[in-house]
Design a protein around this motif. Structure first.
Motif, short mmCIF file in Angstrom:
data_model
loop_
_atom_site.label_atom_id
_atom_site.label_comp_id
_atom_site.label_asym_id
_atom_site.label_seq_id
_atom_site.Cartn_x
_atom_site.Cartn_y
_atom_site.Cartn_z
N GLY A 148 -10.74 -3.21 3.38
CA GLY A 148 -10.57 -1.77 3.42
C GLY A 148 -9.35 -1.24 2.70
N ALA A 149 -8.30 -2.07 2.58
CA ALA A 149 -7.08 -1.63 1.90
C ALA A 149 -6.92 -2.26 0.53
CB ALA A 149 -5.86 -1.96 2.76
N CYS A 150 -7.96 -2.90 0.03
CA CYS A 150 -7.89 -3.56 -1.28
C CYS A 150 -7.89 -2.53 -2.40
CB CYS A 150 -9.06 -4.52 -1.44
SG CYS A 150 -9.11 -5.30 -3.08
N LEU A 151 -6.89 -2.58 -3.26
CA LEU A 151 -6.78 -1.58 -4.33
C LEU A 151 -7.74 -1.85 -5.49
CD1 LEU A 151 -2.92 -0.98 -4.39
CD2 LEU A 151 -4.71 0.46 -3.41
N TRP A 152 -8.24 -3.08 -5.63
CA TRP A 152 -9.29 -3.33 -6.61
C TRP A 152 -10.56 -2.56 -6.20
CZ3 TRP A 152 -5.66 -7.27 -6.17
CH2 TRP A 152 -5.17 -7.81 -7.39
N ALA A 153 -10.81 -2.49 -4.91
CA ALA A 153 -12.01 -1.79 -4.43
C ALA A 153 -11.86 -0.28 -4.44
CB ALA A 153 -12.34 -2.27 -3.01
N LEU A 187 0.89 -1.16 0.00
CA LEU A 187 0.00 0.00 0.00
C LEU A 187 0.93 1.21 0.00
CD1 LEU A 187 -2.82 1.21 0.13
CD2 LEU A 187 -2.73 1.01 2.63
N TYR A 188 1.21 1.69 -1.21
CA TYR A 188 2.26 2.68 -1.41
C TYR A 188 3.58 2.11 -0.89
CZ TYR A 188 -1.73 5.58 -2.52
OH TYR A 188 -2.88 6.04 -3.09
N GLU A 189 4.14 2.64 0.17
CA GLU A 189 5.45 2.15 0.61
C GLU A 189 5.36 1.19 1.80
OE1 GLU A 189 8.79 5.15 0.19
OE2 GLU A 189 7.07 6.52 0.26
N GLU A 190 4.15 0.84 2.21
CA GLU A 190 3.96 -0.07 3.32
C GLU A 190 3.71 -1.49 2.82
OE1 GLU A 190 2.20 2.45 7.02
OE2 GLU A 190 0.74 1.70 5.57
N LYS A 191 4.44 -2.42 3.37
CA LYS A 191 4.30 -3.82 2.99
C LYS A 191 3.07 -4.42 3.65
CE LYS A 191 7.18 -7.98 2.53
NZ LYS A 191 8.51 -8.56 2.88
N CYS A 240 -5.91 6.16 5.60
CA CYS A 240 -5.76 6.25 7.05
C CYS A 240 -4.42 5.66 7.49
CB CYS A 240 -6.90 5.50 7.73
SG CYS A 240 -6.77 5.42 9.53
N ASP A 241 -3.75 6.34 8.43
CA ASP A 241 -2.51 5.79 8.97
C ASP A 241 -2.62 5.62 10.48
OD1 ASP A 241 -2.51 8.40 9.76
OD2 ASP A 241 -0.54 8.91 8.92
N GLY A 242 -3.83 5.29 10.93
CA GLY A 242 -4.09 5.26 12.36
C GLY A 242 -3.73 3.97 13.06
N CYS A 243 -3.66 2.83 12.35
CA CYS A 243 -3.35 1.56 13.02
C CYS A 243 -2.67 0.61 12.03
CB CYS A 243 -4.61 0.92 13.58
SG CYS A 243 -5.74 0.26 12.34
N ASP A 244 -2.25 -0.52 12.55
CA ASP A 244 -1.54 -1.49 11.72
C ASP A 244 -2.44 -2.54 11.09
OD1 ASP A 244 0.88 -0.26 12.18
OD2 ASP A 244 1.41 -1.54 13.89
N ASP A 245 -3.74 -2.43 11.31
CA ASP A 245 -4.66 -3.42 10.72
C ASP A 245 -4.53 -3.47 9.21
OD1 ASP A 245 -5.63 -4.21 13.14
OD2 ASP A 245 -7.47 -3.02 13.04
N ARG A 284 -6.46 -9.43 7.82
CA ARG A 284 -7.00 -10.29 8.86
C ARG A 284 -8.11 -9.63 9.68
NH1 ARG A 284 -6.40 -15.78 8.88
NH2 ARG A 284 -4.32 -16.38 8.19
N ALA A 285 -7.93 -8.36 9.99
CA ALA A 285 -8.88 -7.67 10.87
C ALA A 285 -8.87 -6.19 10.53
CB ALA A 285 -8.50 -7.89 12.33
N ASP A 286 -9.86 -5.44 11.05
CA ASP A 286 -9.86 -4.00 10.89
C ASP A 286 -10.54 -3.35 12.09
OD1 ASP A 286 -12.69 -3.92 10.48
OD2 ASP A 286 -12.44 -4.21 8.33
N CYS A 287 -10.54 -2.03 12.11
CA CYS A 287 -11.04 -1.29 13.26
C CYS A 287 -12.56 -1.26 13.34
CB CYS A 287 -10.49 0.14 13.24
SG CYS A 287 -11.00 1.10 11.80
N MET A 288 -13.25 -1.82 12.35
CA MET A 288 -14.71 -1.91 12.38
C MET A 288 -15.16 -3.32 12.74
SD MET A 288 -15.68 0.59 9.15
CE MET A 288 -17.45 0.41 9.38
#
Length: 331
Positions: free
Chosen positions: A319-324, A250-254, A297-302, A307-311
């Motif tokens: 939530g981080a899927c680039l197709w979506a 996700l950009y520069e985050e693995k 968002c850069d608020g958490c490591d989810d 595997r999981a998210d803040c909701m």
């Protein structure tokens, strides 16, 4: 309602090493070919699928590596189900082209990410520009009523090629063009992502350079299209993102993407898997898209795994899927 489009991965093997492909980042994934027994289970499973409109042979491998690909296509064409296949065209020999046309294929997609030898071969490593051009020209001679499409992945190192795309499509008589941005397999600066350059991703007859297009966000083309995927080993899932476990960025985050199987056709019927409670609930959740917007968002490591998210969504999360987020677009 049943699935409208079925994706079948005949094999996870590929004969190229494209620069943007995240096959190189797979996690504990095996290379394999769909067996006759598994394919027979797929065919048996579509007997109740009255909603099935088309079948796409693709996934993360080169379908023409499978020795029985023409027979697979014919199994659907004789049932009046439309068939598509995406290939890098290196193995689209005259004999193979004849076999595909005789099998009744409806649409052949070719991955082309550059329109001159140097631009093309620096991305589609292991290929030969002149070879694939000649293969496409021969297929045009024998394709009959089959349509052809070109799939182009926009990246910072080939975006300048886009000015030539319509002319190239005209020269090789492509009926459609599918544009997608790259889902990165290496760290990518936001300024190099090209995601907001305004090109209309997805399938069109030709690229329209006169209009700026905004990406459609929080929308899953796989779920909205009622698509179903069968991996080479018989695992059934919902989309390209969940077909194989891999690392992406996700950009520069693995990010670690864990594949999800909702069942396997070797143990259950395809229709029963599709209608299972778990698969049904997942598709409904994705259509509503009540996921956090992890791409901004850069608020958490989810966001670094699916595997999981803040909701409090259960695995898999989107939530981080680039197709979506209108980045990835498959034919």
């Amino acid at each position: 309602m049943g699935f409208a489009k079925l994706y079948i991965e005949p094999t996870s093997a590929c004969n190229l090493n494209c620069s943007m492909c995240f096959r190189k980042n797979w996690i504990d994934e095996k290379i394999g070919f769909m067996t006759d027994a598994t394919f027979d289970r797929v065919i048996k499973g579509i007997s109740d699928a009255e909603s099935l409109e088309s079948v796409m042979f693709g996934g993360m491998g080169e379908p023409l590596l499978h020795g029985k690909i023409a027979e697979m296509i014919r199994s659907f064409s004789v049932r009046k189900i439309k068939t598509e296949l995406i290939t890098n065209a290196t193995m689209l020999t005259m004999q193979t082209a004849d076999r595909l046309a005789e099998a009744g294929i409806d649409t052949l997609w070719v991955s082309v990410d550059g329109f001159e030898r140097s631009a093309y071969e620096k991305i589609q490593k292991g290929s030969d520009f002149d070879l694939i051009v000649n293969n496409i020209k021969y297929f045009n001679k024998v394709r009959g009523g089959c349509k052809t499409g070109m799939s182009f992945v926009i990246m910072d190192n080939n975006i300048d090629e886009l000015v030539k795309i319509n002319e190239f499509a005209d020269d090789l008589s492509f009926d459609f063009i599918n544009l997608s941005y790259a889902v990165p397999s290496a760290p990518l600066k936001i300024t190099d992502s090209c995601y907001d350059t305004g090109f209309c991703t997805g399938k069109n007859k030709r690229v329209d350079f006169s209009t700026f297009h905004f990406r459609r966000l929080n929308y899953c083309p796989f779920a909205e299209g009622d698509n179903c995927f069968v991996k080479w080993n018989g695992d059934v899932t919902a989309c390209m993102q969940l077909l194989h476990s891999s690392y992406s960025y996700l950009y520069e985050e693995k990010r670690k993407i864990t594949a999800k199987s909702f069942g396997n056709v070797n143990r259950e019927s395809l229709n029963d898997i599709w209608e299972s409670g778990e698969f049904t609930r997942f598709r409904e959740r994705v259509k509503m898209f009540e996921f956090p917007d992890c791409t901004v968002c850069d608020g958490c490591d989810d966001r670094l795994e699916n595997r999981a998210d803040c909701m409090y969504n259960e695995f898999p999360t989107c939530g981080a899927c680039l197709w979506a987020q209108g980045v990835g677009r498959c034919p």
